[in-house]
Structure formats: C-alpha cells, structure tokens
Design a protein around this motif. Structure first.
Motif, PDB file in Angstrom:
ATOM      1  N   PRO A 533       3.970  14.318 -24.830  1.00  0.00           N
ATOM      2  CA  PRO A 533       5.024  13.948 -25.776  1.00  0.00           C
ATOM      3  C   PRO A 533       4.476  13.050 -26.885  1.00  0.00           C
ATOM      4  CG  PRO A 533       5.198  12.631 -23.799  1.00  0.00           C
ATOM      5  CD  PRO A 533       4.115  13.646 -23.525  1.00  0.00           C
ATOM      6  N   GLN A 535       5.368  10.159 -27.512  1.00  0.00           N
ATOM      7  CA  GLN A 535       5.211   8.820 -26.949  1.00  0.00           C
ATOM      8  C   GLN A 535       5.666   8.833 -25.499  1.00  0.00           C
ATOM      9  OE1 GLN A 535       7.877   6.557 -29.507  1.00  0.00           O
ATOM     10  NE2 GLN A 535       9.534   6.705 -27.986  1.00  0.00           N
ATOM     11  N   LYS A 537       6.830   5.918 -22.210  1.00  0.00           N
ATOM     12  CA  LYS A 537       7.223   4.546 -21.926  1.00  0.00           C
ATOM     13  C   LYS A 537       6.593   4.107 -20.615  1.00  0.00           C
ATOM     14  CE  LYS A 537      11.257   4.707 -24.813  1.00  0.00           C
ATOM     15  NZ  LYS A 537      12.703   4.457 -24.994  1.00  0.00           N
ATOM     16  N   THR A 577       6.178   0.982 -25.188  1.00  0.00           N
ATOM     17  CA  THR A 577       6.106   2.323 -25.756  1.00  0.00           C
ATOM     18  C   THR A 577       4.679   2.584 -26.202  1.00  0.00           C
ATOM     19  OG1 THR A 577       8.400   2.241 -26.504  1.00  0.00           O
ATOM     20  CG2 THR A 577       6.964   3.857 -27.557  1.00  0.00           C
ATOM     21  N   GLN A 582      -0.748  13.963 -29.904  1.00  0.00           N
ATOM     22  CA  GLN A 582      -0.346  15.319 -29.550  1.00  0.00           C
ATOM     23  C   GLN A 582      -1.355  16.367 -30.009  1.00  0.00           C
ATOM     24  OE1 GLN A 582       3.850  15.016 -31.123  1.00  0.00           O
ATOM     25  NE2 GLN A 582       4.335  15.839 -29.081  1.00  0.00           N
ATOM     26  N   SER A 602       8.554  12.620 -19.328  1.00  0.00           N
ATOM     27  CA  SER A 602       9.506  13.586 -19.873  1.00  0.00           C
ATOM     28  C   SER A 602      10.594  12.888 -20.674  1.00  0.00           C
ATOM     29  CB  SER A 602      10.147  14.399 -18.744  1.00  0.00           C
ATOM     30  OG  SER A 602      11.008  13.577 -17.976  1.00  0.00           O
ATOM     31  N   ASP A 603      11.261  13.633 -21.521  1.00  0.00           N
ATOM     32  CA  ASP A 603      12.376  13.080 -22.287  1.00  0.00           C
ATOM     33  C   ASP A 603      13.459  12.549 -21.351  1.00  0.00           C
ATOM     34  OD1 ASP A 603      11.105  13.742 -24.636  1.00  0.00           O
ATOM     35  OD2 ASP A 603      12.245  15.606 -24.947  1.00  0.00           O
ATOM     36  N   GLY A 604      13.743  13.323 -20.303  1.00  0.00           N
ATOM     37  CA  GLY A 604      14.767  12.887 -19.361  1.00  0.00           C
ATOM     38  C   GLY A 604      14.406  11.595 -18.665  1.00  0.00           C
ATOM     39  N   GLN A 606      12.367   9.284 -19.783  1.00  0.00           N
ATOM     40  CA  GLN A 606      12.434   8.195 -20.751  1.00  0.00           C
ATOM     41  C   GLN A 606      13.873   7.793 -21.027  1.00  0.00           C
ATOM     42  OE1 GLN A 606       9.712   8.237 -24.121  1.00  0.00           O
ATOM     43  NE2 GLN A 606       8.608   9.976 -23.243  1.00  0.00           N
ATOM     44  N   GLN A 607      14.769   8.754 -21.060  1.00  0.00           N
ATOM     45  CA  GLN A 607      16.181   8.428 -21.253  1.00  0.00           C
ATOM     46  C   GLN A 607      16.724   7.639 -20.063  1.00  0.00           C
ATOM     47  OE1 GLN A 607      17.924  12.288 -21.917  1.00  0.00           O
ATOM     48  NE2 GLN A 607      16.894  12.559 -23.895  1.00  0.00           N
ATOM     49  N   ASP A 610      15.561   4.112 -20.472  1.00  0.00           N
ATOM     50  CA  ASP A 610      16.369   3.421 -21.483  1.00  0.00           C
ATOM     51  C   ASP A 610      17.739   3.050 -20.918  1.00  0.00           C
ATOM     52  OD1 ASP A 610      14.363   3.651 -23.354  1.00  0.00           O
ATOM     53  OD2 ASP A 610      15.173   5.474 -24.272  1.00  0.00           O
TER      54      ASP A 610
END
Length: 696
Positions: A533, A535, A537, A577, A582, A602-604, A606-607, A610
């Motif tokens: 990705p 970035q 976290k 972060t 890439q 993954s985006d999930g 990281q969400q 957060d």
C-alpha cells in the motif's frame, strides 16, 4: 430462585515503592528502580550478578530482582533484511485455521478470585473490569477461566459466618506445593455473572475431581443456571497426570491414563444423570501437564503431549460430553526454589536468555502438534488451558520483566500458528511473579493501586494482531534466514494479508541492533501484482531493556508502573504512519532492540486501527467510597444500563444493593464510611434498574 445483586464497590490507590534486598548464593544486592511523579518510570537498576536462586524480603509479585540482559550474539543477525509475503491467503502454504480475537485469555487461580475479581457479587474491582474492557474493546469479548489446582478440592457451602464467599484451609493442604482446600458459596458464581453484565466476559469453570466416589457437581449445576450463555464450559480435572506423580498424593503413585479413563467414565455417568445440568456436551479435558504418564502404545515413552490419554480411546468414548480438548504446559518451573525437596533451584543468571528466542515458542508447541492435528479430525477446539513463563509462580527478573512481554507475543502467535484455538495465561496471588495483573496487598490497599505485569501487554498485542472478525489465519514467516532473534508473523483476515508482527529479542540501547525489515507484498514470485500500500500504520511494544519491569509501553501508552495501575491506559496513543515505495513494492519497518511492531497493512486493518484510536474503552469508577482520596464517582447512565441477572432470567430488570462480604484483597476501610457510601448508592438506585458498586 435467587436474583444476583449487582452492587459493586470500588476503591483507589496511590503509587509507592519499596526497595527489596535480593540474595544469591554468594551474597546480596539491592535493586531500586525509581519512579517519577508522572506515571512513567525510569530505571536505576542494580543487576543480580551472583549465581543461584534469588532471595528477597517481600512478596514475590513486587520483587526487585533485575537480571542482566543477554549479550548480543556473535555474529549478530542481520539488521536489514527482506520479508516477502503474498497478498492472498490462497498463495500461502501452512496457514493456521481461522482464529478468534479472543484467543489470548486469562486463567485465575480459584483461590485468588476474591483478590482479583471482587469480594462478592456486590463488590467488583474496578481495575479488573477496566483491564477486561481493554480486551473487549479490541475483540468484542474476553475469555477467563476460574480454576487451577485449587478447583479439585473445592466444595460449596451455604454461607460463612464472616460473610465471605470463599475461604481456604492451608492446614488441610496435602501436596508438595501446599495447595489449599477451598470452600465457596454460590455468590462466587453470581460475582462472575455480574462481571459479564458490565464487561463481555465469558467463563470457564473447574469442577472438583479429587473424589469421584463423592462427586460435587454444584458448581456445574449453578454455573450453567447463573452464567447462561456467558459460560463456555467446565474443566473436569486439572493436571490429572500429576495426581499420583511427584508425591502430590492425590492418587496412588501407580495412577495411569487408564485409571483416569475409568474415573472420567464415572464422572460423565454422574454428569449425565444430573437433571440440573442440561448442557451435557460442556466438558473440557484432559488438561494434562505432560511427561508424567507412559503412552499405552509405547510404555517406555513419557510424552509431553496428551498421547497417553488419546491412545486409550478417550475422545471416541466420551465424545458426547467433550466440548473441547485441552493441555497445560509451562516452559520451565521454579518449584524447587519454593518447595525444598523438589530438586535443585534454577540459577537465575541462566534463565533469562532462553525466553528471548523464537526457539522457545517453537519448542513449546512441538509436543502438541499431533494433538492439534487430531483435534481438527475430531472437530474439537484445542486449548492451552493454563500456561505462563514458569510454573510455581515464575522467575523473578524474567516473568515480571519486558522479556516476558516479547516472549508472550511470540508464544501466543506461535500457538495460533500451530492450530491451538485459545490460550489462557495464569494469574495467582502476590506470592508469584508471572501475574498479568496483581491487586495490592490487603494492608496496603488504601494507598496503593494495582500492578500490571508484562504478560498483559502481550494480550493487547495479540488481540489487536488477530482482530475481531474471527477469520484471522496466522503464518510464521521465519525471516532473516530463520534467525531465532527476529521472528515475524503474517496475519490473513478474510483471505487477504491484514497485519504483520515483527519482534526483536535483542537488547542494545545503542541502536546498533535495531533492524529494518523491507516488506514486499505480492509480486511475480507469487503470481500476483505488487500490492504494497501507499502507507502502513505501525504500533510498537517498547521498553528500555528486556529487564525493564515498569516502563513498558504499547503504542506510546502504559498501564503504569508498580502500584500505579487502575486498569486504564495512560498517555496518548501513538500510531506511526510509514510511507511505502509502491514502485519498488517495499515498505521499510524499523524494530528497536528490544521491541515488537504490529504493522497494519490492508486498508481494512488500517481502518480498524484508526477506529480503535478514536474509541475510548468502557471504564468503571468507584460508586462506594471507602476513603477520602484517590476515588471517583460513577456515571449514573452506566448504572441505569448495567443489569446483572441470572442466566435463565436475564431479561428481568431486578437487582439491588447490599454491603456484601469482607474483602479478601482490598481493605474495606472504616465501617461507618462504607455505610454512608452505601446510603448514597442506595439513593441513586432509585432512579436506576439496579446499582453497580465498583470497589478498589
């Protein structure tokens, strides 16, 4: 039918410390870490340098034994290496079975339940609720066992003259580790139910197994009735392979797997005939310690695993009663130091290093790999029902040091990788060093708060690594040419790479042995497009040294040093972060020596990180004040929505307040002060369905 009273009384402590003299074979040394007034800690450490076991003039949980960190190996492992992982789980060989976020739980010795959970059903300890809330915040629930050696001789009584709910008779103990005989009242079970009403806690209970000619099944009957769906299951027999071994004296020395097989049959027959127990498939067994019984198919072999039980046909015979299979296993023991006649005490100077290697976790799971495989064929969960750094209370300077936190992360994830389905890390009283959390001694409870051990930080890391979807599958990556000092794991969630855990077991304050792992996701070698990705976290588990006992942080937050913990994380959470390349399909993650990093890929994931950072865990404050400082009040809205009811009548909004029994761990303070406080709580309960008294 009795309805539990959910009034919970809580008190607060302030921080303090005391120097403890440590005695070795060749003399003594004094270790005195100093604490600042800010809740963080700085260490001024005098290391133990004399061989032999430690001796100290105080309770083991608060010892000041500091062991020198192991030297950097020569040659050291590389401090710059690549880790290549596929994005899709379909391209991973040897992934674990799906794991629940509740994988890492706790085991509380039954005899100290009133030290750690509450004094009775009307008085629950705020630090315990707050600590459990931290796990629940991350994964939705927490699993806790109440049992251990003391469960096997426990018996239920109607009440005690002094109002307590649990009492122990050490004079009636008849074993080399002086395990006391316990008596308890039904209010112990109501207390657990009331905890679940506030924090989503699920319970394992232990059923006495010391006398199968006179079985005592009340804890199963009432546990099922009162706990309802907050009950996971019942352990039938704790370490039965030790009943006749090592002079424990609970059975003849000839007690064998076949004897256990027969006694379990007697037990299940009574269990089946008991009409008050409706969930027959709720037993957990055999919970063996390992290495004490011969394998029926190979009598010259005494395996650590549970093969001596499996090879009697145990699972096939009792399948209708077994909800899960379990073992108990500690890497080492400190019994000889505590109980003369059980061998030669360990030399502490040699003990620390074996915990600071990936080989420890690998060696611990290896004897059980056959069992985890068999459990899958039998469609049974397989639990590490009790474990920690060392049996008989752990090792001072190891079990209570940052080394144990790193070890706990690696061991926990290694068990998940090896298809265990859960692991419970044990807690005792103030006379042991390995506790995930320890209440202040009774005579110091008015001035001291709790102490959180390093293993609890391990629980936070593993919980966040596995997440809350219950789909996480774990893979041991063996990076850096398989270095034992730099292990790493990948966690796949919903079949996609979600998180990674990187560990650095080395101790080097100069920074020369910090390492940087260059992570690549996907790529041609896996038949995938590069998938790093933009970035990631990162959260860090850190301390100045593997020997550090107090200044431990998770994502920049701490639970406090000795006598400083109220169960809430202190400080501001720090989630770093890291920008990735890439084009090169790489992301460089630095891991200090010592330390561990949880990387949200993954985006999930990281969400989720957060979202967790934006949340505040549910916390609990005092509703009954037993002293005039270090107290807080409870939000009435919490009281109005906290209902603790019988498992079979959970829908009824009934409850009340009562002073309850005497506190086994925390001084209740002057009676007149408690009476005044109770008046305030009772008045508050008029506007709430029931009152919650939270007690420190």
């Amino acid at each position: 039918m009795r309805v539990p009273l959910l009034g919970v009384l809580l008190t607060f402590f302030s921080s303090a410390r005391a120097d403890v003299t440590v005695y070795g074979v060749l003399g003594s040394t004094t270790a005195a870490p100093s604490q600042s007034n800010t809740g963080t800690s700085t260490s001024s450490i005098s290391y133990v340098t004399t061989p032999g076991p430690a001796r100290y003039t105080g309770l083991a949980a608060y010892n000041d034994v500091y062991l020198p960190p192991p030297p950097i190996p020569s040659p050291p492992p590389s401090n710059n290496f690549a880790i290549n992982v596929p994005k899709s789980s379909s391209n991973v060989v040897g992934l674990s079975i799906p794991q629940a976020g509740t994988f890492f739980g706790f085991s509380i010795e039954m005899s100290v339940a009133t030290q750690l959970i509450g004094t009775n059903s009307t008085r629950l300890f705020v630090p315990f609720l707050n600590l459990m809330s931290l796990i629940v915040q991350r994964v939705g629930a927490v699993h806790v066992r109440v049992g251990g050696n003391t469960q096997d001789t426990a018996y239920m009584v109607d009440s005690f003259p002094d109002g307590r709910i649990l009492e122990k008779d050490k004079e009636d103990a008849s074993n080399p580790t002086y395990t006391p005989v316990l008596a308890f009242t039904v209010d112990l079970i109501y207390m657990l139910s009331n905890v679940s009403s506030l924090v989503n806690t699920k319970w394992y209970l232990g059923v006495p197994f010391n006398d199968t000619n006179n079985l005592r099944l009340q804890i199963a009957e009432l546990g099922e009735e009162i706990l309802g769906d907050n009950l996971i299951g019942f352990q039938a027999g704790n370490e039965p392979d030790l009943y006749g071994a090592n002079n424990h004296g609970h059975r003849p020395k000839t007690y064998s797997p076949w004897d256990y097989f027969g006694e379990f049959g007697v037990f299940t027959q009574a269990y089946n005939n008991d009409t008050k127990i409706t969930r027959k498939k709720s037993l957990i067994a055999p919970s063996t310690d390992g290495g004490n019984w011969p394998d029926p198919l190979n009598p010259s072999s005494f395996p650590i695993g549970a093969e001596p039980v499996w090879n009697t046909g145990f699972v096939q015979q009792y399948d209708d009663f077994l909800s899960a299979l379990a073992v108990e296993h500690y890497p080492l023991n400190n019994c000889a130091d505590l109980f003369p006649g059980l061998g030669t005490p360990a030399d502490l100077l040699t003990v620390l290093a074996p915990y600071l290697t990936h080989n420890s976790g690998l060696s611990l799971v290896q004897p059980h790999l056959n069992s985890t495989s068999l459990a899958q064929t039998w469609n049974k969960p397989f639990l590490m029902f009790e474990t920690n750094t060392a049996s008989c209370g752990g090792f001072p300077g190891v079990s209570d040091a940052f080394a144990a936190a790193l070890w706990g992360v690696d061991y926990g994830l290694q068990m998940a990788n090896s298809n265990f389905t859960g692991a419970l890390f044990h807690a005792g009283g103030q006379n042991v060093t390995y506790n995930p959390f320890t209440a202040a001694p009774t005579n110091e409870s008015s001035i001291h708060q709790w102490t959180v051990g390093p293993i609890f930080y391990s629980a936070l890391v593993v919980a966040e690594a596995l997440g809350s979807t219950n789909t996480s599958r774990v893979k041991d990556l063996f990076p850096n040419n398989g270095s034992e000092f730099t292990p790493a794991y990948a966690v796949y969630e919903n079949d996609q790479l979600a998180r990674m855990v990187l560990i650095n077991f080395l101790d080097d304050p100069s920074g020369a042995n910090d390492y940087t792992a260059s992570i690549s996701v996907g790529g041609q070698q896996f038949g995938e497009a590069g998938a790093v990705p933009a970035q990631v976290k990162v959260k860090y588990l850190l301390a100045p040294s593997v020997s550090e006992k107090q200044n431990i942080t998770w994502a920049g937050q701490t639970l406090g040093g000795r006598f400083q913990a109220d169960g809430r994380l202190q400080g501001t959470e720090v989630v770093q972060t890291v920008q990735c390349d890439q084009t090169a399909n790489t992301c460089a993650i630095k891991v200090p020596a010592p330390g561990a990093a949880l990387v949200f890929v993954s985006d999930g994931a990281q969400q989720q990180a957060d979202a967790l950072a934006a949340q505040t865990a549910a916390t609990y404050a005092t509703t009954v004040v037993t002293k005039t400082k270090n107290t807080a009040t409870v939000d009435p809205s919490v009281l109005a929505t906290s209902n603790g009811n019988n498992g079979k009548i959970r829908g009824l909004n009934q409850g009340g307040t009562s002073q309850g029994g005497e506190n086994g761990a925390v001084g209740a303070g002057p009676t007149s002060v408690v009476a005044v406080a109770l008046t305030a709580v009772l008045a508050l309960s008029l506007s709430a369905s029931l009152s919650v008294g939270l007690f420190w």
